[in-house]
Design a protein around this motif. Sequence first.
Motif, mmCIF file in Angstrom:
data_model
loop_
_atom_site.group_PDB
_atom_site.id
_atom_site.type_symbol
_atom_site.label_atom_id
_atom_site.label_comp_id
_atom_site.label_asym_id
_atom_site.label_seq_id
_atom_site.Cartn_x
_atom_site.Cartn_y
_atom_site.Cartn_z
ATOM 1 N N PRO A 241 -2.636 -11.940 -7.900
ATOM 2 C CA PRO A 241 -2.792 -11.281 -6.598
ATOM 3 C C PRO A 241 -2.938 -12.260 -5.445
ATOM 4 O O PRO A 241 -2.354 -12.052 -4.375
ATOM 5 C CB PRO A 241 -4.068 -10.446 -6.785
ATOM 6 C CG PRO A 241 -4.124 -10.166 -8.247
ATOM 7 C CD PRO A 241 -3.616 -11.408 -8.896
ATOM 8 N N ARG B 100 -3.858 -2.391 1.862
ATOM 9 C CA ARG B 100 -2.479 -2.069 1.500
ATOM 10 C C ARG B 100 -1.796 -1.275 2.613
ATOM 11 O O ARG B 100 -0.639 -1.542 2.957
ATOM 12 C CB ARG B 100 -2.437 -1.279 0.187
ATOM 13 C CG ARG B 100 -1.020 -1.012 -0.316
ATOM 14 C CD ARG B 100 -1.046 -0.383 -1.713
ATOM 15 N NE ARG B 100 0.296 -0.271 -2.267
ATOM 16 C CZ ARG B 100 1.084 0.783 -2.098
ATOM 17 N NH1 ARG B 100 0.649 1.824 -1.384
ATOM 18 N NH2 ARG B 100 2.292 0.811 -2.635
ATOM 19 N N GLN C 37 -9.844 -11.876 -2.809
ATOM 20 C CA GLN C 37 -9.155 -12.265 -4.033
ATOM 21 C C GLN C 37 -9.477 -13.679 -4.502
ATOM 22 O O GLN C 37 -9.213 -14.014 -5.654
ATOM 23 C CB GLN C 37 -7.640 -12.141 -3.829
ATOM 24 C CG GLN C 37 -7.163 -10.713 -3.623
ATOM 25 C CD GLN C 37 -5.708 -10.645 -3.182
ATOM 26 O OE1 GLN C 37 -5.192 -11.576 -2.546
ATOM 27 N NE2 GLN C 37 -5.042 -9.554 -3.512
ATOM 28 N N THR D 65 4.684 -6.336 -1.112
ATOM 29 C CA THR D 65 3.569 -5.424 -0.867
ATOM 30 C C THR D 65 3.677 -4.167 -1.726
ATOM 31 O O THR D 65 2.714 -3.757 -2.382
ATOM 32 C CB THR D 65 3.518 -5.035 0.624
ATOM 33 O OG1 THR D 65 3.369 -6.213 1.423
ATOM 34 C CG2 THR D 65 2.363 -4.084 0.905
ATOM 35 N N VAL D 66 4.862 -3.570 -1.758
ATOM 36 C CA VAL D 66 5.053 -2.308 -2.477
ATOM 37 C C VAL D 66 4.815 -2.480 -3.976
ATOM 38 O O VAL D 66 4.194 -1.620 -4.619
ATOM 39 C CB VAL D 66 6.464 -1.752 -2.216
ATOM 40 C CG1 VAL D 66 6.767 -0.585 -3.147
ATOM 41 C CG2 VAL D 66 6.596 -1.319 -0.763
ATOM 42 N N PHE D 67 5.288 -3.583 -4.544
ATOM 43 C CA PHE D 67 5.215 -3.758 -5.993
ATOM 44 C C PHE D 67 3.981 -4.541 -6.450
ATOM 45 O O PHE D 67 3.887 -4.906 -7.620
ATOM 46 C CB PHE D 67 6.486 -4.452 -6.494
ATOM 47 C CG PHE D 67 7.710 -3.595 -6.362
ATOM 48 C CD1 PHE D 67 7.921 -2.537 -7.241
ATOM 49 C CD2 PHE D 67 8.633 -3.815 -5.351
ATOM 50 C CE1 PHE D 67 9.046 -1.730 -7.117
ATOM 51 C CE2 PHE D 67 9.756 -3.019 -5.223
ATOM 52 C CZ PHE D 67 9.966 -1.963 -6.100
ATOM 53 N N ASP D 68 3.048 -4.788 -5.545
ATOM 54 C CA ASP D 68 1.812 -5.472 -5.907
ATOM 55 C C ASP D 68 0.760 -4.425 -6.269
ATOM 56 O O ASP D 68 0.108 -3.833 -5.408
ATOM 57 C CB ASP D 68 1.319 -6.343 -4.743
ATOM 58 C CG ASP D 68 0.140 -7.219 -5.132
ATOM 59 O OD1 ASP D 68 -0.397 -7.028 -6.244
ATOM 60 O OD2 ASP D 68 -0.239 -8.086 -4.330
ATOM 61 N N ARG D 69 0.579 -4.198 -7.562
ATOM 62 C CA ARG D 69 -0.352 -3.169 -8.012
ATOM 63 C C ARG D 69 -1.796 -3.515 -7.675
ATOM 64 O O ARG D 69 -2.633 -2.616 -7.527
ATOM 65 C CB ARG D 69 -0.211 -2.966 -9.525
ATOM 66 C CG ARG D 69 1.142 -2.403 -9.947
ATOM 67 C CD ARG D 69 1.182 -2.194 -11.454
ATOM 68 N NE ARG D 69 2.462 -1.622 -11.881
ATOM 69 C CZ ARG D 69 2.765 -1.347 -13.140
ATOM 70 N NH1 ARG D 69 1.879 -1.615 -14.105
ATOM 71 N NH2 ARG D 69 3.934 -0.830 -13.451
ATOM 72 N N ALA D 70 -2.091 -4.800 -7.570
ATOM 73 C CA ALA D 70 -3.472 -5.208 -7.287
ATOM 74 C C ALA D 70 -3.945 -4.690 -5.937
ATOM 75 O O ALA D 70 -5.136 -4.468 -5.737
ATOM 76 C CB ALA D 70 -3.580 -6.731 -7.328
ATOM 77 N N ARG E 91 -3.512 -1.808 -4.755
ATOM 78 C CA ARG E 91 -3.950 -0.418 -4.841
ATOM 79 C C ARG E 91 -5.446 -0.303 -5.096
ATOM 80 O O ARG E 91 -6.074 0.697 -4.734
ATOM 81 C CB ARG E 91 -3.174 0.309 -5.952
ATOM 82 C CG ARG E 91 -1.664 0.305 -5.754
ATOM 83 C CD ARG E 91 -0.950 0.975 -6.912
ATOM 84 N NE ARG E 91 0.495 0.847 -6.804
ATOM 85 C CZ ARG E 91 1.277 1.696 -6.118
ATOM 86 N NH1 ARG E 91 0.724 2.726 -5.515
ATOM 87 N NH2 ARG E 91 2.578 1.494 -6.063
ATOM 88 N N THR E 92 -6.017 -1.327 -5.733
ATOM 89 C CA THR E 92 -7.454 -1.285 -6.057
ATOM 90 C C THR E 92 -8.257 -2.239 -5.196
ATOM 91 O O THR E 92 -9.473 -2.346 -5.362
ATOM 92 C CB THR E 92 -7.679 -1.626 -7.534
ATOM 93 O OG1 THR E 92 -7.114 -2.912 -7.816
ATOM 94 C CG2 THR E 92 -7.020 -0.592 -8.437
#
Length: 474
Positions: A284, A346, A400, A459-464, A466-467
Amino acid sequence: MTDRTTAVTAPGRRRDGAPALDRRLVPPMVIGSVLNPINSTVIAVALVPIGAALGASPAQTAWLVSALYLATALGQPVVGRLIDLFGPRRLFLAGTGLVGVAGVVGTLAPDLGTLIAARVVLGFGTCAGYPAAMALLRAESRRTGQDSPAGVLTLLAVANQTVAVVGPLLGGLLTGLGGWRATFALNVPLSLLAVTLGALRLPSSEERPERSSDGPGPLRRIDLPGMALFAVLLLSLLLFLMHPHPDRWYLPPLTLAAAVAFTVRERRTEQPFIDVKVLGGNTPLLATYARALAAYVVAYAFLYGFAQWTEEGFGLTPLQAGLVQAPTFLVGIGVSVLAGRRGGIRTTLLVGAAGQIAACLLMLTLGAHSPLWVLLVLAVLFGVPQGANGLALQNSVFLQSDPARTGSSAGLLRTFAYLGSMVAAAVTAAAYGPHAGTAGMHQLAWAMLGAAVLFLLLTVFDRALRTLRTPARA
């Protein structure tokens, strides 16, 4: 035992009885963090007078800008690591004091070489402010139990936006009143103010770093070979990006060799300058640095590349070109304040990505006969990512990064921003050639659009994300 980075200035409490942010730390944090951006912008209008006074060409005076960027890009993570080891107070006082020394040298400089040397010293001196502020916020976060003081993070972003607005205007005023040397003399009172506030308000419990029972003391944890290899890596890369020409063919191989040597060194040493094992496992944070690089390619290409077209291709005077870009920074301030109060990280990044893409698409429609109001609309559009991205990237790094390496992680964020500026300069030069015409501006817009789309995808495909929790307000 009291943590050596914990504030000792009798902070207050919130209404619920919990410890509150010590707001006496805020003034030195803010002034320290803006020393670099104000010196990046205040000299812009003084380059022509400097060239006339010292008999230097535009290519030569451009080194006054590049020297600061090179020193800062290298110095930020190095000074940030020293802050992690020794605490913010010492490095803040030393760095802001060095700013005053550079101001005196620049004011009295007899030739361009001395002036460039002063800018290098100035670049290293301004390196401490931002990492020190982030390290102090980390210590305050631990003490108060808040994830981070979001109000202060927002204030830092807004302060940098404000400096971007007033820097060129202040530079013009100082040059008009006292000549170009006044833009260097400005650093003397700023340095005195920063040193005074830092001495009075910054925590002093780190004055004598303790030797931990399970590891070496701070002095033995300074990775000088790692720092030297990082310097070679970064300088060779930046020098090539500043002027990518066939006669500099040796710089990319040198960069690659230094990168390999640096990685091997950092993986094997017990106290690395940059812990590549941890950093490599912190996907991340790496994604945040990649987003920063893409975002600042777009931002700097617009600030400098598009400004050139408004003068040469559209026919505006330098003053008019500056006024056309003013809405970018004013909107950026408003967006930073709004995002700091309401937007999640996000969401803020997605808003910034949309603003970048919309602005790049609008650039592709512009020509020499476009109405002036369209240029103003474009400036407003660019204000959205200007305010959203800087704040969201800053908050991302804070949340992070390894708490023990907050200073160096914050410094690396600035380093990636300056890498973006160098890429933008190279792309701008390649697009325009000898004249900033409309065709070249459209080529620049396509390159900017590519970077903006990359930013969106990261940004869109960074799942981190979301949390990733939005920091609580101070």
